[in-house]
Design an enzyme around this catalytic site. Sequence first.
Site, PDB file in Angstrom:
ATOM      1  N   TRP A 150     -45.019 -23.763 -43.268  1.00 36.19           N
ATOM      2  CA  TRP A 150     -46.091 -24.658 -43.682  1.00 36.19           C
ATOM      3  C   TRP A 150     -47.475 -24.205 -43.243  1.00 36.19           C
ATOM      4  O   TRP A 150     -48.472 -24.740 -43.724  1.00 36.19           O
ATOM      5  CB  TRP A 150     -45.847 -26.068 -43.106  1.00 36.19           C
ATOM      6  CG  TRP A 150     -45.486 -26.084 -41.650  1.00 36.19           C
ATOM      7  CD1 TRP A 150     -44.236 -26.212 -41.115  1.00 36.19           C
ATOM      8  CD2 TRP A 150     -46.382 -25.950 -40.532  1.00 36.19           C
ATOM      9  NE1 TRP A 150     -44.296 -26.169 -39.737  1.00 36.19           N
ATOM     10  CE2 TRP A 150     -45.594 -26.016 -39.354  1.00 36.19           C
ATOM     11  CE3 TRP A 150     -47.763 -25.793 -40.403  1.00 36.19           C
ATOM     12  CZ2 TRP A 150     -46.145 -25.914 -38.072  1.00 36.19           C
ATOM     13  CZ3 TRP A 150     -48.308 -25.688 -39.133  1.00 36.19           C
ATOM     14  CH2 TRP A 150     -47.519 -25.758 -37.992  1.00 36.19           C
ATOM     15  N   ASN A 151     -47.587 -23.243 -42.333  1.00 33.87           N
ATOM     16  CA  ASN A 151     -48.920 -22.959 -41.791  1.00 33.87           C
ATOM     17  C   ASN A 151     -49.814 -22.208 -42.775  1.00 33.87           C
ATOM     18  O   ASN A 151     -51.029 -22.390 -42.791  1.00 33.87           O
ATOM     19  CB  ASN A 151     -48.816 -22.214 -40.455  1.00 33.87           C
ATOM     20  CG  ASN A 151     -48.106 -20.886 -40.565  1.00 33.87           C
ATOM     21  OD1 ASN A 151     -47.205 -20.707 -41.393  1.00 33.87           O
ATOM     22  ND2 ASN A 151     -48.469 -19.947 -39.716  1.00 33.87           N
ATOM     23  N   PRO A 176     -42.187 -25.000 -48.012  1.00 27.66           N
ATOM     24  CA  PRO A 176     -42.324 -25.876 -46.850  1.00 27.66           C
ATOM     25  C   PRO A 176     -42.359 -27.344 -47.262  1.00 27.66           C
ATOM     26  O   PRO A 176     -43.211 -27.756 -48.055  1.00 27.66           O
ATOM     27  CB  PRO A 176     -43.648 -25.432 -46.226  1.00 27.66           C
ATOM     28  CG  PRO A 176     -44.439 -24.921 -47.387  1.00 27.66           C
ATOM     29  CD  PRO A 176     -43.452 -24.319 -48.346  1.00 27.66           C
ATOM     30  N   GLY A 227     -40.948 -17.547 -39.968  1.00 29.02           N
ATOM     31  CA  GLY A 227     -40.838 -18.757 -39.168  1.00 29.02           C
ATOM     32  C   GLY A 227     -40.626 -18.425 -37.709  1.00 29.02           C
ATOM     33  O   GLY A 227     -40.962 -17.326 -37.246  1.00 29.02           O
ATOM     34  N   GLU A 249     -40.117 -12.148 -40.357  1.00 31.47           N
ATOM     35  CA  GLU A 249     -41.455 -12.211 -39.763  1.00 31.47           C
ATOM     36  C   GLU A 249     -41.459 -13.456 -38.888  1.00 31.47           C
ATOM     37  O   GLU A 249     -41.540 -14.574 -39.374  1.00 31.47           O
ATOM     38  CB  GLU A 249     -42.522 -12.281 -40.857  1.00 31.47           C
ATOM     39  CG  GLU A 249     -43.909 -11.933 -40.361  1.00 31.47           C
ATOM     40  CD  GLU A 249     -44.735 -13.164 -40.036  1.00 31.47           C
ATOM     41  OE1 GLU A 249     -44.815 -13.509 -38.833  1.00 31.47           O
ATOM     42  OE2 GLU A 249     -45.281 -13.773 -40.950  1.00 31.47           O
ATOM     43  N   LEU A 250     -41.348 -13.229 -37.564  1.00 30.44           N
ATOM     44  CA  LEU A 250     -41.059 -14.311 -36.635  1.00 30.44           C
ATOM     45  C   LEU A 250     -42.247 -14.605 -35.721  1.00 30.44           C
ATOM     46  O   LEU A 250     -43.372 -14.243 -36.013  1.00 30.44           O
ATOM     47  CB  LEU A 250     -39.801 -13.964 -35.839  1.00 30.44           C
ATOM     48  CG  LEU A 250     -38.584 -13.558 -36.698  1.00 30.44           C
ATOM     49  CD1 LEU A 250     -37.391 -13.211 -35.835  1.00 30.44           C
ATOM     50  CD2 LEU A 250     -38.237 -14.647 -37.709  1.00 30.44           C
ATOM     51  N   CYS A 283     -49.144 -17.236 -36.647  1.00 28.26           N
ATOM     52  CA  CYS A 283     -48.182 -16.432 -35.885  1.00 28.26           C
ATOM     53  C   CYS A 283     -48.847 -15.233 -35.223  1.00 28.26           C
ATOM     54  O   CYS A 283     -48.429 -14.796 -34.141  1.00 28.26           O
ATOM     55  CB  CYS A 283     -47.036 -15.985 -36.780  1.00 28.26           C
ATOM     56  SG  CYS A 283     -47.554 -15.077 -38.257  1.00 28.26           S
ATOM     57  N   GLU A 380     -44.712 -19.341 -27.342  1.00 31.97           N
ATOM     58  CA  GLU A 380     -45.727 -19.297 -28.391  1.00 31.97           C
ATOM     59  C   GLU A 380     -46.400 -20.668 -28.507  1.00 31.97           C
ATOM     60  O   GLU A 380     -45.738 -21.661 -28.812  1.00 31.97           O
ATOM     61  CB  GLU A 380     -45.092 -18.918 -29.727  1.00 31.97           C
ATOM     62  CG  GLU A 380     -46.082 -18.810 -30.867  1.00 31.97           C
ATOM     63  CD  GLU A 380     -45.433 -18.432 -32.180  1.00 31.97           C
ATOM     64  OE1 GLU A 380     -46.136 -17.901 -33.046  1.00 31.97           O
ATOM     65  OE2 GLU A 380     -44.215 -18.673 -32.338  1.00 31.97           O
TER      66      GLU A 380
END
Length: 477
Positions: A150-151, A176, A227, A249-250, A283, A380
């Site tokens: 969602w970001n 999302p 995520g 992609e974490l 992220c 994080e």
Amino acid sequence: MYTDLLFYIDGQWTAGSAGNTAAVLNPSTGETLGQLPLASSDDLDTALAAAASGFETWSATSAFDRSGILRRVAALVRDRHALMAECMTLDQGKPLAESTMEAKSAADHIEWYAEEGRRAYGRIVPSRHAAVRQLVVREPVGPVAAFTPWNFPINQAVRKIAGALAAGCSIIIKGPEEAPGAVIELVRCFHDAGVPKGVLNLVFGNPAHVSEYLIRSPVIRKVSFTGSTAVGRQLGALAATHLKLTTMELGGHAPFIVCADADVEAAAALACALKFRNAGQVCASPSRFYVHDDVFDLFARRFTELAVQLKVGDGFDPSSQMGPLANARRLMMVQELIADARDLGATVLTGGNRIGATGHFFEPTLLTDLPKQARLLNEEPFGPVAPLLRFNDLDSVIAQANSLEYGLAAFAFTRSLKTATELGNRLQAGMVSINHFGLALPETPFGGIKASGHGSEGGTEGLDAYLTTKFISQAGL
């Protein structure tokens, strides 16, 4: 300004079969924007069948013709970016200027892949025998299951969709649930540009159910996820069980290193811009600020001045420079991290408090004097919180920067070419940006290492992620 909340399956807009819905809320006001349908197993079966059929059609379409359709999509995105931006600000919260930039940049990503898809070259390998021709060809991997956060509702979805389609794959996107509006309008551009039915499918639903159902399906040949590291580990393990290719992609916890010879004014300005963009819900956002003792006080003072000046408010207010956190979970987590740091003796330079009782607004926050065990330095933060730490020598700060399991992005400021080269070589991150912000362009790879994932989106690597290699050895009769 908002859109109809629907799935897109096999070329049709639909509310699904089960009638289950979830409310979509405006994080600035708390008001309900609409009811989002949630996919049932039957809906997912329909999407899987569509993706299988769509792959047969799309993979047989020439790269030249696929490129033409994608270029039409890019043109539509440019024409409709304002609507997508408004939807994003309504359900995600970021200032309209940030939403507009994200919506506009989607067209650049689509155009990049439209052209790069025409260059999925193979090669001829010289043979040991005159009568044998040895060919290496690149082929689309197959139907893709992609999961987006969602970001950055458009940015994260468009890189997966455009990369998959440019390579000749079909794709099912799980968008999302908290910020679906802009993704729906993005997919509408693909539909209106003439992407054949079944090639692109969009669903929403219970994340655990949708991800497990799609990944287990024999139709799906590739999984792309953006995520958290925790969820990425779960999905990666499930994909590995079924021998599916993955791009992950974490999470990240990016160091931002300010050396003694840095341009402190420029470093502080970029630190403020990057840290509080999207309320810190990025992220690749810098989240550990290591500043040399010689310039620490100057940097901290200037960073604090800039943070205090930021206007926090509703994204539709033209004066707002930072919007709310996206949901109550993020608000609670940020408060917990700051409380933990305070309990351990940290000093709050500015901020540290929720703003008002309506919406999820929070003050831009800077802290210093944090001990190593503070949660803020190890988890994080994904919020508008910046911890500042001192260092004295390059070796020690590089060791600190590399000490966590994360390895997505890293930033540094120095006037020394020697130091810049050493930082570029030694920082353990998939992306390193020195003296400026140079990440996330369509033509450059975006991805991490260690617990921040594997594989890249963007650049030639982003196309490679959706291609497999076939070797053909052909002898004359």
